[in-house]
Motif scaffolding. Structure first.
Motif, PDB file in Angstrom:
ATOM      1  N   TYR A 175       0.846  -1.186   0.000  1.00 15.24           N
ATOM      2  CA  TYR A 175       0.000   0.000   0.000  1.00 15.24           C
ATOM      3  C   TYR A 175       0.884   1.240   0.000  1.00 15.24           C
ATOM      4  CZ  TYR A 175      -3.567  -3.505   0.646  1.00 15.24           C
ATOM      5  OH  TYR A 175      -4.363  -4.606   0.473  1.00 15.24           O
ATOM      6  N   LEU A 176       0.293   2.425   0.052  1.00 14.14           N
ATOM      7  CA  LEU A 176       1.011   3.634  -0.332  1.00 14.14           C
ATOM      8  C   LEU A 176       2.332   3.843   0.410  1.00 14.14           C
ATOM      9  CD1 LEU A 176       1.024   6.132  -2.133  1.00 14.14           C
ATOM     10  CD2 LEU A 176      -0.191   7.348  -0.304  1.00 14.14           C
ATOM     11  N   VAL A 177       2.334   3.695   1.733  1.00 15.67           N
ATOM     12  CA  VAL A 177       3.583   3.954   2.460  1.00 15.67           C
ATOM     13  C   VAL A 177       4.661   2.960   2.040  1.00 15.67           C
ATOM     14  CG1 VAL A 177       4.668   4.152   4.713  1.00 15.67           C
ATOM     15  CG2 VAL A 177       2.312   4.943   4.409  1.00 15.67           C
ATOM     16  N   HIS A 178       4.266   1.678   1.876  1.00 16.40           N
ATOM     17  CA  HIS A 178       5.218   0.673   1.397  1.00 16.40           C
ATOM     18  C   HIS A 178       5.702   1.018  -0.008  1.00 16.40           C
ATOM     19  CE1 HIS A 178       6.030  -3.927   0.685  1.00 16.40           C
ATOM     20  NE2 HIS A 178       7.090  -3.181   0.422  1.00 16.40           N
ATOM     21  N   GLN A 179       4.832   1.542  -0.839  1.00 15.37           N
ATOM     22  CA  GLN A 179       5.219   1.929  -2.196  1.00 15.37           C
ATOM     23  C   GLN A 179       6.323   2.987  -2.173  1.00 15.37           C
ATOM     24  OE1 GLN A 179       1.500   3.077  -4.148  1.00 15.37           O
ATOM     25  NE2 GLN A 179       0.548   1.218  -3.325  1.00 15.37           N
ATOM     26  N   PHE A 180       6.272   3.884  -1.196  1.00 14.24           N
ATOM     27  CA  PHE A 180       7.345   4.869  -1.046  1.00 14.24           C
ATOM     28  C   PHE A 180       8.638   4.212  -0.569  1.00 14.24           C
ATOM     29  CE2 PHE A 180       4.187   8.169  -1.472  1.00 14.24           C
ATOM     30  CZ  PHE A 180       4.904   9.270  -1.929  1.00 14.24           C
ATOM     31  N   LEU A 181       8.515   3.230   0.328  1.00 16.80           N
ATOM     32  CA  LEU A 181       9.709   2.597   0.894  1.00 16.80           C
ATOM     33  C   LEU A 181      10.507   1.807  -0.140  1.00 16.80           C
ATOM     34  CD1 LEU A 181       8.249   1.254   4.274  1.00 16.80           C
ATOM     35  CD2 LEU A 181       9.803   3.206   3.992  1.00 16.80           C
ATOM     36  N   SER A 182       9.815   1.161  -1.048  1.00 16.56           N
ATOM     37  CA  SER A 182      10.476   0.236  -1.979  1.00 16.56           C
ATOM     38  C   SER A 182      11.097   0.937  -3.180  1.00 16.56           C
ATOM     39  CB  SER A 182       9.465  -0.799  -2.474  1.00 16.56           C
ATOM     40  OG  SER A 182      10.035  -1.571  -3.515  1.00 16.56           O
ATOM     41  N   PRO A 183      12.353   0.640  -3.494  1.00 17.50           N
ATOM     42  CA  PRO A 183      12.971   1.219  -4.699  1.00 17.50           C
ATOM     43  C   PRO A 183      12.377   0.674  -5.984  1.00 17.50           C
ATOM     44  CG  PRO A 183      14.439  -0.395  -3.687  1.00 17.50           C
ATOM     45  CD  PRO A 183      13.298  -0.213  -2.736  1.00 17.50           C
ATOM     46  N   LEU A 184      11.601  -0.399  -5.907  1.00 14.56           N
ATOM     47  CA  LEU A 184      10.968  -0.947  -7.107  1.00 14.56           C
ATOM     48  C   LEU A 184       9.689  -0.212  -7.482  1.00 14.56           C
ATOM     49  CD1 LEU A 184      11.460  -4.780  -6.481  1.00 14.56           C
ATOM     50  CD2 LEU A 184      12.917  -3.198  -7.774  1.00 14.56           C
ATOM     51  N   SER A 185       9.041   0.410  -6.514  1.00 12.56           N
ATOM     52  CA  SER A 185       7.810   1.161  -6.801  1.00 12.56           C
ATOM     53  C   SER A 185       8.024   2.663  -6.662  1.00 12.56           C
ATOM     54  CB  SER A 185       6.674   0.711  -5.867  1.00 12.56           C
ATOM     55  OG  SER A 185       7.100   0.683  -4.523  1.00 12.56           O
ATOM     56  N   ASN A 186       9.168   3.071  -6.130  1.00  9.53           N
ATOM     57  CA  ASN A 186       9.485   4.481  -5.948  1.00  9.53           C
ATOM     58  C   ASN A 186      10.755   4.813  -6.715  1.00  9.53           C
ATOM     59  OD1 ASN A 186      10.165   7.046  -5.090  1.00  9.53           O
ATOM     60  ND2 ASN A 186      10.064   6.595  -2.902  1.00  9.53           N
ATOM     61  N   THR A 187      10.573   5.492  -7.852  1.00  9.65           N
ATOM     62  CA  THR A 187      11.724   5.891  -8.669  1.00  9.65           C
ATOM     63  C   THR A 187      11.862   7.413  -8.721  1.00  9.65           C
ATOM     64  OG1 THR A 187      10.380   5.783 -10.689  1.00  9.65           O
ATOM     65  CG2 THR A 187      11.609   3.795 -10.072  1.00  9.65           C
ATOM     66  N   ARG A 188      11.316   8.083  -7.716  1.00  7.62           N
ATOM     67  CA  ARG A 188      11.379   9.546  -7.671  1.00  7.62           C
ATOM     68  C   ARG A 188      12.823  10.027  -7.565  1.00  7.62           C
ATOM     69  NH1 ARG A 188       6.105  11.547  -5.865  1.00  7.62           N
ATOM     70  NH2 ARG A 188       7.095  13.547  -5.392  1.00  7.62           N
ATOM     71  N   THR A 189      13.033  11.280  -7.961  1.00  9.84           N
ATOM     72  CA  THR A 189      14.367  11.877  -7.874  1.00  9.84           C
ATOM     73  C   THR A 189      14.384  13.091  -6.952  1.00  9.84           C
ATOM     74  OG1 THR A 189      13.920  13.187  -9.864  1.00  9.84           O
ATOM     75  CG2 THR A 189      15.049  11.077 -10.170  1.00  9.84           C
ATOM     76  N   ASP A 190      13.249  13.328  -6.244  1.00 12.59           N
ATOM     77  CA  ASP A 190      13.203  14.450  -5.307  1.00 12.59           C
ATOM     78  C   ASP A 190      13.483  13.947  -3.893  1.00 12.59           C
ATOM     79  OD1 ASP A 190      10.883  13.140  -4.582  1.00 12.59           O
ATOM     80  OD2 ASP A 190       9.511  14.738  -5.210  1.00 12.59           O
ATOM     81  N   GLU A 191      13.074  14.714  -2.887  1.00  7.69           N
ATOM     82  CA  GLU A 191      13.387  14.351  -1.496  1.00  7.69           C
ATOM     83  C   GLU A 191      12.613  13.149  -0.979  1.00  7.69           C
ATOM     84  OE1 GLU A 191      10.682  18.098  -0.956  1.00  7.69           O
ATOM     85  OE2 GLU A 191      11.826  17.147  -2.577  1.00  7.69           O
ATOM     86  N   TYR A 192      11.690  12.628  -1.774  1.00  9.39           N
ATOM     87  CA  TYR A 192      10.923  11.449  -1.374  1.00  9.39           C
ATOM     88  C   TYR A 192      11.329  10.179  -2.142  1.00  9.39           C
ATOM     89  CZ  TYR A 192       7.899  14.458   1.382  1.00  9.39           C
ATOM     90  OH  TYR A 192       7.421  15.339   2.318  1.00  9.39           O
ATOM     91  N   GLY A 193      12.434  10.233  -2.861  1.00 10.12           N
ATOM     92  CA  GLY A 193      12.863   9.064  -3.619  1.00 10.12           C
ATOM     93  C   GLY A 193      14.370   8.957  -3.706  1.00 10.12           C
ATOM     94  N   GLY A 194      14.823   7.774  -4.162  1.00  9.71           N
ATOM     95  CA  GLY A 194      16.262   7.565  -4.339  1.00  9.71           C
ATOM     96  C   GLY A 194      16.877   6.860  -3.152  1.00  9.71           C
ATOM     97  N   SER A 195      17.441   7.587  -2.236  1.00  7.66           N
ATOM     98  CA  SER A 195      18.140   6.997  -1.092  1.00  7.66           C
ATOM     99  C   SER A 195      17.158   6.374  -0.099  1.00  7.66           C
ATOM    100  CB  SER A 195      18.966   8.066  -0.378  1.00  7.66           C
ATOM    101  OG  SER A 195      18.104   9.017   0.240  1.00  7.66           O
ATOM    102  N   PHE A 196      17.699   5.519   0.754  1.00  3.19           N
ATOM    103  CA  PHE A 196      16.885   4.944   1.835  1.00  3.19           C
ATOM    104  C   PHE A 196      16.264   6.054   2.678  1.00  3.19           C
ATOM    105  CE2 PHE A 196      16.654   3.892   6.328  1.00  3.19           C
ATOM    106  CZ  PHE A 196      15.842   2.765   6.327  1.00  3.19           C
ATOM    107  N   GLU A 197      17.054   7.060   2.999  1.00  4.19           N
ATOM    108  CA  GLU A 197      16.567   8.181   3.812  1.00  4.19           C
ATOM    109  C   GLU A 197      15.369   8.853   3.149  1.00  4.19           C
ATOM    110  OE1 GLU A 197      18.180  12.460   5.661  1.00  4.19           O
ATOM    111  OE2 GLU A 197      19.419  11.291   4.268  1.00  4.19           O
ATOM    112  N   ASN A 198      15.472   9.097   1.848  1.00  4.44           N
ATOM    113  CA  ASN A 198      14.383   9.780   1.142  1.00  4.44           C
ATOM    114  C   ASN A 198      13.148   8.899   1.005  1.00  4.44           C
ATOM    115  OD1 ASN A 198      15.995  12.006   0.893  1.00  4.44           O
ATOM    116  ND2 ASN A 198      16.376  11.795  -1.310  1.00  4.44           N
ATOM    117  N   ARG A 199      13.351   7.608   0.738  1.00  4.68           N
ATOM    118  CA  ARG A 199      12.203   6.706   0.587  1.00  4.68           C
ATOM    119  C   ARG A 199      11.463   6.501   1.908  1.00  4.68           C
ATOM    120  NH1 ARG A 199      14.227   1.965  -0.263  1.00  4.68           N
ATOM    121  NH2 ARG A 199      16.434   2.445  -0.597  1.00  4.68           N
TER     122      ARG A 199
END
Length: 348
Positions: A175-199
């Motif tokens: 679900y949505l929060v998990h989607q942010f955590l996973s690098p497979l569903s989160n390919t963002r390049t802003d502060e909410y994607g990329g690194s573990f910290e951002n995800r």
């Protein structure tokens, strides 16, 4: 140990049995009804130490289906308060609620995405559908993410005002929060994607804002998927790292499930199959955990606790089959477990 109390913040649970949050797909406009009253009240009468109400949408678009529960308005909270009041007045059970947003896995029925005409547009951290046959979800803007964090806080406020004893944040099962955590569903390049910290940022912001609502009498749980069973995806190592951070954020327990984010992932099922995940997180992050996943008997539950693999036992299908699982499990060794005084004549 299974029938010993445990204290989380100032909230004491009478035993270690927990009714795991399970969707009932029985609401109209997100409203709890008489079915839900009977469903949850019966588990309280069965001696369950803690009941957690099913995944409850913080916004209408956060529901998995149009029949799922919501708490985005006061009317929904009022309907839930009737259940909470009964549990408190007629049992020793405590009752919590799981706050959720389904993200790209929303707008479905019977496991399939429904049309925009019947459902609604889904959202996600990135424009990646759960399966190739589904619509591409809307990629959330930073402002939209901030608004959803606010929606979690508002939902938590309604829940506490309705009398719930604790809050659980749903960050598992794709679900949505998990989607942010996973690098497979989160390919963002802003502060909410990329690194573990951002995800992890979205979840940590939710935790921080929900904790503004909670006090020492109301604990906070987070449910995560310990692994998503996919190469280069969310895994146990990241779960341990996340749980270590959550401990510093005043999270009281990690409810450890698995999977749900990657379509077609291969999962080998066996009794207690997720318990090793809970054990690893408990030992390495040094935080209380809940074990869940094909736990069927009091004997099995007791062994998990005695082996220090978890602190609470979350039961799903077995407690659907047997609402009186906790009290029945207490009979064999004459353990102390709540049993309605009206039923005393049936106690061995």
């Amino acid at each position: 140990m299974l029938y010993s109390p445990i204290k989380l913040r100032n909230l004491e649970l009478k035993n270690r049995w927990v009714m795991s949050p399970m969707c009932m797909y029985s609401c109209e406009n997100g409203m709890a009804n008489d079915f839900h009253f009977v469903h949850y009240a019966s588990r309280a009468q069965g001696g369950t130490g803690l009941i957690i109400v099913e995944a409850t949408g913080v916004v209408p678009e956060g529901r998995i289906t149009h029949k799922c529960m919501g708490i985005w308005n006061d009317e929904q909270a009022k309907a839930l308060s009737k259940i909470v009041k009964f549990v408190h007045e007629n049992s020793e059970s405590k009752i919590g609620i799981q706050l959720a947003h389904a993200g790209r896995k929303a707008s479905t029925w019977n496991g399939k995405q429904i049309s925009l005409e019947e459902g609604w547009e889904t959202v996600a951290p990135s424009p990646i559908p759960y399966s190739e046959s589904e619509r591409i979800p809307h990629e959330l803007s930073v402002d939209e993410i901030k608004n959803l964090v606010k929606s979690f806080k508002e939902a938590a406020k309604r829940a506490i005002d309705a009398g719930f004893d604790l809050i659980e944040i749903h960050a598992a099962h794709g679900y949505l929060v998990h989607q942010f955590l996973s690098p497979l569903s989160n390919t963002r390049t802003d502060e909410y994607g990329g690194s573990f910290e951002n995800r992890s940022r979205f979840l940590l912001e939710i935790v921080d804002t929900v904790n503004e609502i909670l006090d020492e009498n109301h604990p906070l749980f987070v449910r995560i998927s310990g692994t998503e069973y996919a190469e280069n995806g969310w895994d146990l190592k990241q779960s341990i790292e996340l749980s270590t951070i959550l401990k510093t954020k005043n999270v009281d327990l990690i409810d450890v499930s698995s999977g749900g984010n990657i379509h077609g992932a291969k999962i080998t099922l066996f009794d207690g199959y997720q318990v090793p995940l809970a054990e690893s997180i408990r030992k390495k992050a040094e935080i209380a955990t809940g074990a869940v996943g094909l736990i069927k008997t009091a004997k099995q539950a007791e062994e998990i606790l005695q082996n220090k693999q978890a602190d609470l036992i979350f039961v799903a299908r077995e407690i659907l089959r047997n609402p009186y699982l906790p009290v029945r499990g207490s009979f064999k060794n004459n353990d102390n477990c709540f049993f309605p005084h009206q039923y005393e004549r049936a106690k061995p």
